[in-house]
Enzyme design. Structure first.
Site, PDB file in Angstrom:
ATOM      1  N   GLY A  14      11.011  -2.710   5.805  1.00  0.00           N
ATOM      2  CA  GLY A  14      10.197  -3.877   6.207  1.00  0.00           C
ATOM      3  C   GLY A  14       9.988  -4.354   3.789  1.00  0.00           C
ATOM      4  O   GLY A  14       9.948  -5.598   3.823  1.00  0.00           O
ATOM      5  N   HIS A  15       9.297  -3.112   3.331  1.00  0.00           N
ATOM      6  CA  HIS A  15       9.266  -3.728   2.199  1.00  0.00           C
ATOM      7  C   HIS A  15      10.387  -3.905   1.633  1.00  0.00           C
ATOM      8  O   HIS A  15       9.860  -4.828   0.453  1.00  0.00           O
ATOM      9  CB  HIS A  15       8.123  -1.968   2.255  1.00  0.00           C
ATOM     10  CG  HIS A  15       7.426  -2.059   1.805  1.00  0.00           C
ATOM     11  ND1 HIS A  15       6.822  -0.721   2.911  1.00  0.00           N
ATOM     12  CD2 HIS A  15       5.848  -2.905   1.787  1.00  0.00           C
ATOM     13  CE1 HIS A  15       5.600  -0.930   3.198  1.00  0.00           C
ATOM     14  NE2 HIS A  15       5.198  -2.231   3.139  1.00  0.00           N
ATOM     15  N   HIS A  24       8.734   1.633   3.020  1.00  0.00           N
ATOM     16  CA  HIS A  24      10.255   1.350   3.993  1.00  0.00           C
ATOM     17  C   HIS A  24      11.464   0.327   3.814  1.00  0.00           C
ATOM     18  O   HIS A  24      10.912  -1.277   3.629  1.00  0.00           O
ATOM     19  CB  HIS A  24       9.925   1.322   5.577  1.00  0.00           C
ATOM     20  CG  HIS A  24       8.152   0.181   5.820  1.00  0.00           C
ATOM     21  ND1 HIS A  24       8.770  -1.207   6.287  1.00  0.00           N
ATOM     22  CD2 HIS A  24       6.928   0.236   6.450  1.00  0.00           C
ATOM     23  CE1 HIS A  24       7.632  -2.200   7.064  1.00  0.00           C
ATOM     24  NE2 HIS A  24       6.750  -1.205   6.349  1.00  0.00           N
ATOM     25  N   MET A  26       0.865  -0.904  -0.083  1.00  0.00           N
ATOM     26  CA  MET A  26       0.376  -0.027   0.371  1.00  0.00           C
ATOM     27  C   MET A  26       0.895   0.558  -0.215  1.00  0.00           C
ATOM     28  O   MET A  26       0.015   2.548   0.519  1.00  0.00           O
ATOM     29  CB  MET A  26      -0.931  -0.064   1.587  1.00  0.00           C
ATOM     30  CG  MET A  26      -1.857  -0.986   1.365  1.00  0.00           C
ATOM     31  SD  MET A  26      -3.403  -0.850   1.915  1.00  0.00           S
ATOM     32  CE  MET A  26      -2.794  -0.645   3.704  1.00  0.00           C
ATOM     33  N   GLN A  75      -2.856 -12.402   7.523  1.00  0.00           N
ATOM     34  CA  GLN A  75      -3.552 -11.659   5.930  1.00  0.00           C
ATOM     35  C   GLN A  75      -1.848 -13.567   5.160  1.00  0.00           C
ATOM     36  O   GLN A  75      -2.755 -13.758   3.865  1.00  0.00           O
ATOM     37  CB  GLN A  75      -2.839 -10.201   5.475  1.00  0.00           C
ATOM     38  CG  GLN A  75      -1.969 -10.422   4.446  1.00  0.00           C
ATOM     39  CD  GLN A  75      -1.823  -9.021   3.844  1.00  0.00           C
ATOM     40  OE1 GLN A  75      -2.588  -7.853   4.455  1.00  0.00           O
ATOM     41  NE2 GLN A  75      -0.208  -8.523   3.579  1.00  0.00           N
TER      42      GLN A  75
END
Ligand code: AMP
Length: 293
Positions: A40-41, A38, A34, A157
């Site tokens: 993590g992505h 950061h 989305m 998820q």
């Protein structure tokens, strides 16, 4: 030389790019996000880069998965910064559609994954996983990746997407990627930017509580005791409002009464108006398992 990264705003454009890559014999990797990217992505992107020839990152704040309008409206958007991060990590194409491109008419078709969404976030965010499963199905149909990368940070998820892909025979390999954390244990999240300095200082208590529960389970304690100890850790931080802390199985995300194998310790808590989630894996050492997250 590698061609410059492309930014596709339209479905036909990203389909054309993916078709071209396939015609060249390339495998397609996909990282749905989305935005407000950061580290993590970036970790997902690096895994995708290593595991596929042509890597697509989608950036789309999906209105269908927000149960609160203010959370949707406040969600951080910064396409230039996101594009710079993607480019520096070797992404081939960004798919960044606007809402009308993804939902040109009222969406009458939805994907519902049963049972796995009954607990944890599913219990507190009505319609959230239906929105996630629906948009990810649409994105899978648009990009048609060989592999798609999802963070263990959002463990429910990940379980929902895996089950959905299996149940609907979607030809994609769902690849899990470990959670990236700050030095004090706080899981990276686009929502962390909303924390004020007091809230930021208090935030790692969620991870500490999860570690406490996991430690109890790994030492042979039962889920009831592990949960009570974790809740006690959370209660030491007055700024924190606990939403849930559960110990569930990996298959169906159902609370367990006894430990028979690896379990997920998952929690959600509010700090002011910011909601944090986190989870870790716990395995009972006494039964011959080793511990890893
Ligand atoms: P989001 O943009 O928050 O929807 O997240 C997009 C993807 O990044 C999801 O698969 C998340 O699980 C993953 N992700 C978000 N935060 C982290 C993190 N701290 N470590 C690893 N993956 C993450």
């Amino acid at each position: 030389m590698k061609p410059a990264m492309r930014i596709a705003r339209h479905i036909d454009e990203i389909r054309r790019l993916v078709r071209g890559a396939r015609a060249d014999g390339k495998s397609i990797g996909f990282v749905p996000t989305m935005g407000a990217l950061h580290a993590g992505h970036a970790s997902l992107i690096d895994c995708g880069r290593a595991g596929s020839d042509f890597l697509v990152v989608s950036i789309f704040v999906n209105p269908l998965q927000f149960d609160r309008e203010d959370d949707y409206q406040r969600y951080a958007k910064n396409l230039p910064a996101d594009a710079a991060l993607c480019e520096s990590h070797g992404v081939d194409a960004i798919f960044a559609p606007d809402v009308n491109e993804m939902y040109p008419r009222t969406q009458r078709t939805h994907v519902e994954v049963e049972a796995l969404t009954d607990h944890l976030c599913g219990q507190f965010r009505p319609g959230h996983f239906r929105g996630v499963a629906t948009v990810v199905t649409k994105l899978f149909n648009i990009v048609q990746p060989d592999r798609a990368y999802f963070g263990q940070k959002d463990a429910q998820q990940l379980a929902v997407i895996r089950r959905m892909a299996a149940d609907l025979n979607i030809a994609v390999e769902v690849v899990p990627v470990p959670t990236v954390r700050e030095a004090d244990g706080l899981a990276l999240s686009s929502r962390n930017a909303r924390l004020n300095s007091d809230e930021r200082r208090a935030a790692p208590v969620l991870y500490r509580a999860l570690r406490t529960a996991a430690g109890t389970i790994e030492a042979g304690g039962d889920p009831g005791r592990a949960r009570a100890e974790a809740l006690a850790v959370l209660a030491t931080e007055p700024l924190i409002k606990t939403e849930y802390l559960e110990i569930v199985d990996f298959e169906d995300m159902q609370p367990v009464a006894s430990i028979r194998g690896p379990v997920l310790v998952a929690g959600a808590a509010w700090l002011g108006s910011t909601r944090l989630i986190d989870n870790i894996r716990a395995e009972p050492i006494l039964q011959g398992y080793s511990t890893s997250e």
